[in-house]
Write an enzyme that holds these catalytic residues in place. Structure first.
Site, mmCIF file in Angstrom:
data_model
loop_
_atom_site.group_PDB
_atom_site.id
_atom_site.type_symbol
_atom_site.label_atom_id
_atom_site.label_comp_id
_atom_site.label_asym_id
_atom_site.label_seq_id
_atom_site.Cartn_x
_atom_site.Cartn_y
_atom_site.Cartn_z
ATOM 1 C CB CYS A 66 -0.916 0.098 1.216
ATOM 2 S SG CYS A 66 -2.191 -1.144 1.241
ATOM 3 C CD1 TRP A 95 -0.669 -5.138 -4.055
ATOM 4 C CD2 TRP A 95 -0.553 -6.386 -2.213
ATOM 5 N NE1 TRP A 95 -0.220 -6.379 -4.407
ATOM 6 C CE2 TRP A 95 -0.134 -7.165 -3.310
ATOM 7 C CE3 TRP A 95 -0.565 -6.962 -0.951
ATOM 8 C CZ2 TRP A 95 0.255 -8.484 -3.185
ATOM 9 C CZ3 TRP A 95 -0.169 -8.281 -0.832
ATOM 10 C CH2 TRP A 95 0.228 -9.031 -1.939
ATOM 11 C CG HIS A 113 21.941 -44.906 -4.151
ATOM 12 N ND1 HIS A 113 21.997 -46.276 -4.091
ATOM 13 C CD2 HIS A 113 21.771 -44.477 -2.871
ATOM 14 C CE1 HIS A 113 21.839 -46.669 -2.825
ATOM 15 N NE2 HIS A 113 21.699 -45.593 -2.071
ATOM 16 C CE LYS A 117 7.692 -12.128 -7.746
ATOM 17 N NZ LYS A 117 8.654 -12.919 -6.970
ATOM 18 C CD GLU A 158 14.876 -18.237 -8.900
ATOM 19 O OE1 GLU A 158 13.991 -18.139 -9.748
ATOM 20 O OE2 GLU A 158 14.650 -18.269 -7.684
ATOM 21 N NE ARG A 167 4.530 1.451 -0.840
ATOM 22 C CZ ARG A 167 5.360 1.444 0.180
ATOM 23 N NH1 ARG A 167 6.611 1.768 -0.006
ATOM 24 N NH2 ARG A 167 4.963 1.134 1.372
ATOM 25 C CD GLU A 221 13.119 -21.553 -2.656
ATOM 26 O OE1 GLU A 221 12.619 -22.340 -3.475
ATOM 27 O OE2 GLU A 221 13.094 -20.313 -2.821
ATOM 28 C CG ASN A 268 1.350 0.413 4.360
ATOM 29 O OD1 ASN A 268 1.094 -0.786 4.312
ATOM 30 N ND2 ASN A 268 2.552 0.888 4.091
ATOM 31 N N GLY A 269 -0.937 -1.448 6.191
ATOM 32 C CA GLY A 269 -0.662 -2.409 7.260
ATOM 33 C C GLY A 269 -1.894 -3.183 7.664
ATOM 34 C CE LYS A 278 14.951 -18.297 -5.020
ATOM 35 N NZ LYS A 278 13.624 -18.610 -4.670
HETATM 36 C C1 F6R Z 1 11.484 -18.905 -7.925
HETATM 37 C C2 F6R Z 1 10.168 -18.463 -8.294
HETATM 38 C C3 F6R Z 1 9.294 -19.387 -9.075
HETATM 39 C C4 F6R Z 1 7.860 -19.331 -8.553
HETATM 40 C C5 F6R Z 1 6.918 -20.159 -9.436
HETATM 41 C C6 F6R Z 1 5.513 -20.207 -8.894
HETATM 42 O O1 F6R Z 1 12.180 -17.960 -7.199
HETATM 43 O O2 F6R Z 1 9.780 -17.374 -7.980
HETATM 44 O O3 F6R Z 1 9.783 -20.688 -9.042
HETATM 45 O O4 F6R Z 1 7.852 -19.819 -7.248
HETATM 46 O O5 F6R Z 1 6.907 -19.621 -10.728
HETATM 47 O O6 F6R Z 1 4.957 -18.941 -8.806
HETATM 48 P P1 F6R Z 1 3.674 -18.688 -7.938
HETATM 49 O O7 F6R Z 1 4.025 -18.941 -6.526
HETATM 50 O O8 F6R Z 1 3.314 -17.256 -8.191
HETATM 51 O O9 F6R Z 1 2.617 -19.638 -8.417
#
Ligand code: F6R
Length: 616
Positions: free
Chosen positions: A9, A88, A512, A611, A496, A39, A489, A114-115, A493
């Protein structure tokens, strides 16, 4: 400067001397709100006092500024004082009526916020019983009604703000205009960001500096527990704890470019979002209501089987949840990557429950899996970060993580908050079947503080570890048990954003096949948790050492047996293994971030990635 504060927000307020503005105040509000667009938001609005008749006017609408501009009529709003907002959604879907500002019953007090107001349900119930009429589903709307009551009892606006501050619980920042005080904007801050800008015959208050940077670079950062007002030539600031504040001593001149200011001085959004995790976690913990969890738990406990589907990072959070639901609540749980839903399409039934995890709520593969489940009659629980996005909309029930918008492509704070929301769910289910989850719940509540401490204590070391990967071609991330999705995970990171091939698998699998790849200096990151697998990892580390691997460990504090055999290690606080993935992932995020930066890549915009993935 804003370390630890969360984007979500946008608030802007401007108060100026009569007749000094060279364009309509609505136009200036629009410009300032555009600076807050990064934001993330779903609706927009503003309130101003009409200079021709002293009337308080509110205009608001769902949608982005461009879509809503005509309805809002920024250009014909004339006055010298206004507050504006980009919303938001956290409570109540995006809509015209849920957009801010919100007003009291008489329309004389307008508030932007906001919050999260944690105790809003209880306050709302009481206010309604005393005759207040609510027009939205938001937590925010309690604020103008509380102020209305306090003013009607004879309190001055500043006294009413102070009293409201004591009544409200949660993380928030808000700005208020009262029709009866047409040149002052009142404000209060509890955790959510708020900053004052000192202009020429005008002052500003906003969620973030870029909002007013075009007009002034002289700022005062409002701190926790502070409230006050701005008028065109005055700033009054008071603290709940320390009384009236000498504002002169707090003025700072900012040398940031608007781009730097948007990132609150951080070089990348990803690093900012890593640092925001303590507060994001706090919001998730505070925002989840017992009612929403109980409704979901009822579904889970009555399910024949539970299917968890998600993609990428969200899938890793799903695997953590799978582990918790299976081992703690003893519920039959199956997890799969959403795009693989066809395998299960003939298997789902009306006695099953699906959990679809998606931070964006728009990932097409997860949406397709959801639809398949629903078509078979299964009930679906969505876990998402974006209110009213497609997945929660189509699900039977939605649980929101409330991490705030994430701008860096790599998921960070949305992962740790997903884990918190899912573990809360698993704990509730386990406790309903008689399992004592007190220690886990306690450790979940400790997470925000522990995360802040880990970042403070270990960022420098993670930077060195990340930089040492500059020449690495490949890396392994190994653990056992619930440490496996954590390792997955960590590996994701690194690949990617730093473009280093990384693989995660249960440590017992090395012999294995994968150990054939180990040669001198090959990085292997081990996660050692305080669980029954701990001792098994000793052998896995030594077998890697024997082949020349560069072994790096995240280990529980004080574990000398691991310190002796690892090449490098980071000591982690003692925490229940179920909760550990949300904490241990933080150094992994920082290592990947610094590896990417040292290799010359922009971690916010990794190549080939978007994203939100809306194509199958
Ligand atoms: C990795 C990343 C992606 C998302 C994936 C699912 O850092 O951001 O692997 O996690 O594309 O996205 P959502 O959670 O939006 O369904």
């Amino acid at each position: 400067m804003f370390s630890g504060e969360i984007s979500m927000c946008g608030i802007i307020g401007i108060t100026s001397e009569q007749g000094t503005l060279i364009e309509p105040i609505g136009k200036i509000i629009e410009k300032c709100l555009r600076k807050l667009e990064y934001r993330g938001y779903d609706s927009v609005g503003f309130a101003y006092i009409d200079s021709s008749n002293g009337e308080l006017i509110v205009r608001k609408a769902e949608g982005k500024i461009d879509q809503a501009a005509r309805k809002l009529g920024f250009n014909d709003a004339n006055g010298s004082i206004a507050i504006g907002h980009t919303r938001w959604a956290t409570h109540g879907k995006p809509s015209d009526y849920n957009a801010h500002p919100h007003t009291d019953c008489k329309g004389l007090i307008a508030v932007v916020h906001n919050g999260i107001i944690q105790n809003y349900l209880e306050l709302r119930r009481k206010l309604i019983s005393r005759g207040h009429a609510f027009r939205s589903e938001t937590d925010t709307e309690v604020i103008p009604h509380i102020l209305e009551e306090l003013i009607s009892k004879g309190l001055k606006p500043i006294e009413a703000i102070k009293e409201a501050f004591r009544i409200l619980r949660g993380t928030f920042a808000f700005a208020v205009i009262f029709a009866m005080e047409p040149n002052k904007i009142y404000f209060a801050k509890q955790t959510s960001p708020l900053v004052i800008g000192l202009g020429n015959r005008a002052n500003y208050v906003a969620s973030d500096i870029p909002a007013f940077l075009e007009y002034t670079n002289k700022v005062i950062v409002v701190r926790q527990g502070e409230f006050g007002y701005i008028s065109p030539n005055e700033v009054y600031l008071e603290s709940l704890d320390y009384g009236v504040i000498n504002v002169k001593s707090r003025i700072r001149v900012i040398g940031w470019t608007p781009e730097m200011a948007m990132k609150s001085g951080y070089p990348h959004f990803m690093l900012k979002e890593i640092h925001e995790q303590p507060i994001a976690m706090e919001r998730t913990l505070q925002g989840l209501t017992r009612e929403e969890l109980e409704e979901a738990v009822k579904l889970l406990l009555n399910a024949n089987r539970i299917f968890i589907a998600a993609c990428g990072t969200s899938f890793h959070a799903g695997l953590v949840a799978d582990y918790a639901l299976t081992t703690l609540a003893k519920l039959p749980t199956h997890s799969f990557i959403s795009s693989e839903y066809l395998k299960y399409s003939n298997v789902f039934s009306e006695r099953d429950v699906g959990i679809i995890i998606s931070q964006s709520g728009e990932t097409i593969d997860s949406l397709m899996a959801l639809r398949k489940m629903k078509k078979a009659g299964a009930k679906v629980i969505a876990v998402s970060n974006v209110i009213d996005s497609a997945i929660p909309r189509e699900a039977d029930l939605a649980i929101y993580t409330r991490a705030g918008p994430e701008i860096g492509v790599a998921a960070t704070k949305t992962f740790t908050t997903q884990i918190i929301a899912l573990l809360k769910l698993a704990c509730q289910a386990a406790s309903d079947v008689g399992v004592d989850v007190g220690v886990i719940e306690n450790d979940l509540n400790r997470l925000p503080k522990l995360t802040a401490r880990i970042i403070r204590a270990h960022e420098a070391k993670c930077k060195i570890l990340g930089e040492e990967l500059i020449e690495a071609k490949s890396a392994f991330y190994l653990s056992r048990g619930i440490g496996v999705p954590l390792s997955m995970e960590g590996a994701l990171k690194l690949k990617e954003i730093a473009y280093i091939h990384a693989e995660a698998y249960p440590a017992g699998e090395s012999k294995h096949g994968p150990i054939a790849l180990i040669e001198n200096g090959f990085p292997v990151v081990f996660s050692v948790l305080l669980d029954d697998y701990k001792e098994h990892l000793i052998g896995n580390i030594t077998e890697m050492n024997a082949r020349g691997a560069n072994t790096i460990g995240l280990i529980p504090r004080g574990e000398e047996q691991f310190m002796k055999i690892l090449d490098k290690y980071i000591e982690m606080p003692h925490i229940h293994p179920m909760v550990a993935p949300a904490l241990y992932v933080v150094p992994m995020q920082m290592i990947a971030y610094y590896a990417a930066v040292s290799r010359g890549y922009d971690p916010d915009k990794p190549r080939n990635l978007a994203k939100t993935v809306t194509v199958e």
